[in-house]
Design an enzyme around this catalytic site. Structure first.
Site, PDB file in Angstrom:
ATOM      1  N   ASP A 493     -19.625 -10.857 -42.967  1.00 17.09           N
ATOM      2  CA  ASP A 493     -20.897 -10.505 -43.600  1.00 17.09           C
ATOM      3  C   ASP A 493     -21.827 -11.677 -43.811  1.00 17.09           C
ATOM      4  O   ASP A 493     -23.023 -11.484 -44.043  1.00 17.09           O
ATOM      5  CB  ASP A 493     -20.593  -9.963 -45.011  1.00 17.09           C
TER       6      ASP A 493
HETATM    7  C1  GLC Z   1     -15.751  -8.244 -47.516  1.00 22.48           C
HETATM    8  C2  GLC Z   1     -16.460  -7.003 -47.069  1.00 22.48           C
HETATM    9  C3  GLC Z   1     -16.153  -6.693 -45.623  1.00 22.48           C
HETATM   10  C4  GLC Z   1     -16.388  -7.887 -44.745  1.00 22.48           C
HETATM   11  C5  GLC Z   1     -15.635  -9.091 -45.272  1.00 22.48           C
HETATM   12  C6  GLC Z   1     -15.923 -10.357 -44.492  1.00 22.48           C
HETATM   13  O1  GLC Z   1     -14.401  -8.021 -47.573  1.00 22.48           O
HETATM   14  O2  GLC Z   1     -16.085  -5.905 -47.857  1.00 22.48           O
HETATM   15  O3  GLC Z   1     -16.942  -5.621 -45.171  1.00 22.48           O
HETATM   16  O4  GLC Z   1     -15.976  -7.574 -43.447  1.00 22.48           O
HETATM   17  O5  GLC Z   1     -16.003  -9.313 -46.618  1.00 22.48           O
HETATM   18  O6  GLC Z   1     -17.216 -10.819 -44.680  1.00 22.48           O
END
Ligand code: GLC
Length: 803
Positions: A493
């Site tokens: 993210d």
């Molecule tokens: C958090 C989010 C997930 C994402 C991960 C890596 O766990 O919920 O959607 O893939 O972070 O950024």
């Protein structure tokens, strides 16, 4: 330091001190009604939606000793006054001689002893009921009579969870409580009006109450310079009977329990819930008051979980592995399936997240053997927020099905989709079909998400059509190297590169999704469609192999200018874990490159506490990168041990046949294996956290964000399907383990397509993998796939590695 132990027989973890390094929680109920309870009795409850219908005020940021949502005071009368005791330790910090919080499934049991009293409390939400029940039993352990009062207390939140913290005039002006005496039972009921009269919160106890309080200021006293540790109103015999027509509303009841002789007990329940009309609360009290009723409600929860666990149980030489797989990991998988990333001690359910497309698609895969119907229902909701173009809305609210584009909304010029979301669903659908054989699901018609259009007006398409649009979306949505564009982000993210960047993760996820989809089409006999996607697969593979190999590993992104991230050429972020594991999971990497890439991971990313997501960490904010550079090196996505991605590496190692390595990666993050060394780690040893600080950080090894993490589903899949190798397939159950050489075997009980399999695998020669044939009920079958039986008998499957 140890904080507790595993009681495997009762499927519990027993916390033996209230003073864990951070709150350790357990879940009660479901999203329909429920929330979590911490090890000191605090509770955050909601009905239907944590953002839009919250019941208790639980503020995780307050110091641990503070009041959080709910507690119970006991007032022990003494010659010269009284002593206050809270059997949950907080907020009086009552001294104890024995403290237990037994973390079960859907119930937390508290045991408190202080020499004079034993208090056993069971906190749970009866199945399908809109209320939390606290069943309290108090026993006099002193050698003399004790006169006791009990004062259970809750503190309400405004139903709009965020409003509670954004308006300190309007919110208190809207909160009001009325109290009603039920003549028949002699009990008092509080009705707290917080949902514009469409629903009402209620609080009551089965023991007759003589007075009540609903205004926090009056309860604490002295303009709130009375404290939760010593509420001044408890100095008097009775509470003020104040019906709050504004202010911080609480519910407090005065229950005079009378005099208890030595060894004598008293029991009562409290109910906190939400109903459409006041009379429903009385009905609930009638249902959950007596000891027999409470036992029956608990037995129902227990039966649900017994059936759940029974679908798959394992026996291996590793006790911590068994503990996780037989109890705690499937428990966590169900909780993540229910709550997505909405409500935990860390994910506060204020409306930022809701149900996530990407996360929940992955969660589904952790509950397929146990709750296929619930998995399907969730998949239908998710598919309904896929757009007609093929990509997906990033998240939606459970109660309204209103979807949005996640964090990308906050950046006006950014792409408003995530490149990976829709692709996870391909994996979920195929895994569901392999588990259930419910191929009719593919033809089920579901809407696409079209903002502003009523659901009836939206385009519809079969599940198959949804998947087709998703795959075609990614095929078209590519950048300069022909690799998938990043969109706002992929799985990670926090790397939000300017428009035009390409994602190798999404390329690999696309490959893995295509592989699954081609397999399904082949099974269904649709050769044309299979060939169509095979061409996509080979082409994407060729592009990856041509552009992304960096010499000793794969790069992770190309920015819009075509420069790589995750390359030896970079100063920071030279190597990313997911770029390597997923190159194996997609099947894109040749054996030689796969071996080399995983070797690079071992050398550059592994630590004794887990494998880091990348290295070295970025050292300062870089607006081109986005969120990843806001963390110090070693934290979260910036070189932290982001556990979600560790099981992918475990699976990749099993693909290469590295049984020892896969198991080592599994074991080094198994919290149950570190129950003796939790100092510095701090979190619950019975569930996976999302993140652990990496070795570039001074607090290396510190865990956070437990419970709601994709780690749960993937660790469960990695262990059961890939280490133990119990793999449901369209036409049978494959047994393809990849285990540590030191294991002399293992066994698994598994229900599959309504039939029970007892699987026994022997490893007399200390191998990792290779099941050339099976004995199925004593008869030899070549290969490693057990058939589907059209009966409900128990079938014995025996295998021996290498023979
Ligand atoms: C958090 C989010 C997930 C994402 C991960 C890596 O766990 O919920 O959607 O893939 O972070 O950024």
């Amino acid at each position: 330091m140890k904080y507790g132990y595993f009681d495997e027989e009762r499927h519990e973890y027993v916390i033996t001190t209230p003073k864990t390094p951070v709150k350790w929680i357990n879940y009660v109920g479901t999203l329909a009604f429920g929330g979590f309870v911490d090890q000191t009795g605090g509770a955050l409850l909601c009905k239907g939606d944590p953002a839009l219908n919250r019941i208790t005020k639980y503020i995780p940021q307050l110091p641990a000793a503070d009041f959080r949502g709910e507690t119970l005071y006991l007032r022990v009368r003494e010659a010269d006054g009284y002593r206050l005791v809270t059997p949950y330790f907080t907020p009086c910090l009552s001294p104890y001689t024995r403290y237990e919080c037994r973390v079960g499934q859907g119930v937390s049991t508290f045991v408190f002893e202080n020499g004079a009293l034993r208090v056993v409390t069971r906190v749970f939400v009866p199945q399908g009921a809109p209320c939390e029940v606290r069943d309290v039993e108090i026993t006099n352990l002193a050698g003399w009579p004790l006169t006791l009062d009990a004062i259970p207390v809750v503190e309400y939140s405004h139903f709009d969870a965020l409003k509670q913290f954004t308006n300190a005039d309007w919110v208190p002006q809207t909160m009001q409580s009325r109290w009603v005496q039920d003549a028949e039972r002699g009990v008092l009921l509080q009705y707290a009006f917080m949902k514009k009269d469409t629903a009402v919160n209620f609080f009551t106890a089965s023991w007759p109450s003589s007075s009540f309080e609903s205004d926090r200021k009056r309860f604490l006293g002295d303009n709130e310079y009375g404290t939760w540790a010593h509420p001044l109103s408890l100095d008097g015999d009775e509470l003020s009977n104040g019906e709050a027509l504004r202010g911080d509303n609480i519910g407090a009841l005065m229950l005079h329990l009378g005099s208890l002789q030595p060894n004598e007990s008293r029991r009562f329940v409290t109910l906190l819930g939400q109903v459409a009309q006041a009379s429903d609360a009385l009905e609930l009290l009638g249902r959950y008051s007596s000891a027999a009723q409470v036992e029956a409600a608990l037995a129902e929860i227990k039966a649900f979980w017994a059936a759940y666990f029974d679908k798959q149980q394992v026996q291996t030489p590793d006790a911590a592995f068994n503990a996780m797989l037989n109890t705690h990991n499937p428990h966590q998988c169900y909780i993540t399936k229910n709550w997505s990333r909405d409500l935990s001690l860390y994910q506060l359910g204020f409306g930022g997240r809701g149900i996530g497309f990407r996360d929940s698609s992955q969660d589904v895969m952790g509950v397929l053997a146990q709750a296929p119907g619930e998995a399907k229902a969730l998949m239908c909701n998710l598919l309904s927020v896929q757009t007609p173009a093929g990509s997906a809305m990033h998240q939606f609210y459970a109660s309204t099905m209103e979807a949005n584009a996640g964090d990308s909304r906050e950046v006006p010029n950014a792409p408003h989709y995530y490149s990976d979301d829709h692709l996870w669903m391909v994996l979920a659908v195929c895994a569901y079909l392999k588990e259930t054989g419910d191929f009719a699901f593919l033809r089920e018609e579901l809407p696409f998400y079209e903002e502003g259009l009523a659901v009836e007006k939206r385009q519809r398409g079969s599940v198959m059509e949804h998947i087709r649009r998703g795959l075609e979306f990614t095929w078209r949505d590519v950048g300069a190297h022909g690799l998938p564009l990043l969109g706002f982000a992929d799985w990670n993210d926090t790397v939000n590169l300017p428009r035009g960047a390409e994602s190798l993760f999404t390329a690999h996820l696309f490959g893995a999704a295509l592989r699954e989809w081609i397999g399904l089409l082949g099974y269904l006999g649709d050769e044309d469609a299979a060939r169509h996607y095979e061409a996509y697969y080979q082409e994407m593979r060729a592009r990856v192999e041509q552009h992304a190999w960096d010499g000793a590993w794969y790069v992770r992104y190309f920015d819009a200018q075509g420069s790589p991230l995750g390359s030896a050429k970079n100063q920071y972020g030279q190597i990313f874990l997911n770029g390597q594991s997923w190159a194996v999971l997609s099947g894109f990497a040749s054996t030689e490159r796969a071996e080399q890439a995983l070797q690079s991971v071992r050398e550059r990313l592994n630590t004794p506490r887990g494998v880091k997501l990348s290295a070295p960490g970025y050292t300062g904010f870089d607006p081109r990168l986005g969120g990843v550079s806001t963390y110090p090196p070693g934290a979260k996505e910036n070189g932290g041990i982001f556990l979600h991605s560790n099981p992918w590496l475990v699976i990749a190692e099993t693909r290469l046949g590295h049984g020892d390595q896969a198991y080592e990666y599994y074991r080094q993050i198994n919290p149950a294996a570190k129950n003796d060394e939790l100092d510095g780690y701090e979190c619950e040893p019975y569930v996976y956290p999302q993140n652990v600080l990496g070795d570039e950080h001074p607090q290396f090894g510190l865990a956070r964000n437990t419970w709601l993490s994709g780690t749960a589903s993937w660790m469960y899949q990695a262990a059961t399907k890939h280490i133990l190798g119990i793999q449901p397939d369209y036409d049978g159950l494959r047994i393809d383990p990849c285990i540590p050489a030191e294991w002399d075997g293992f066994s698994v009980r598994r229900e599959f397509r309504g039939c029970r399999y007892e699987i026994r695998v022997k490893n007399p020669r200390g191998l990792h993998r290779g099941v050339p044939h099976l004995l199925v009920d004593g008869a030899r079958i070549e290969g490693n796939q057990a058939p589907i039986f059209q009966d409900s008998n128990v079938h014995i499957i025996e295998a021996s590695l290498g023979a």
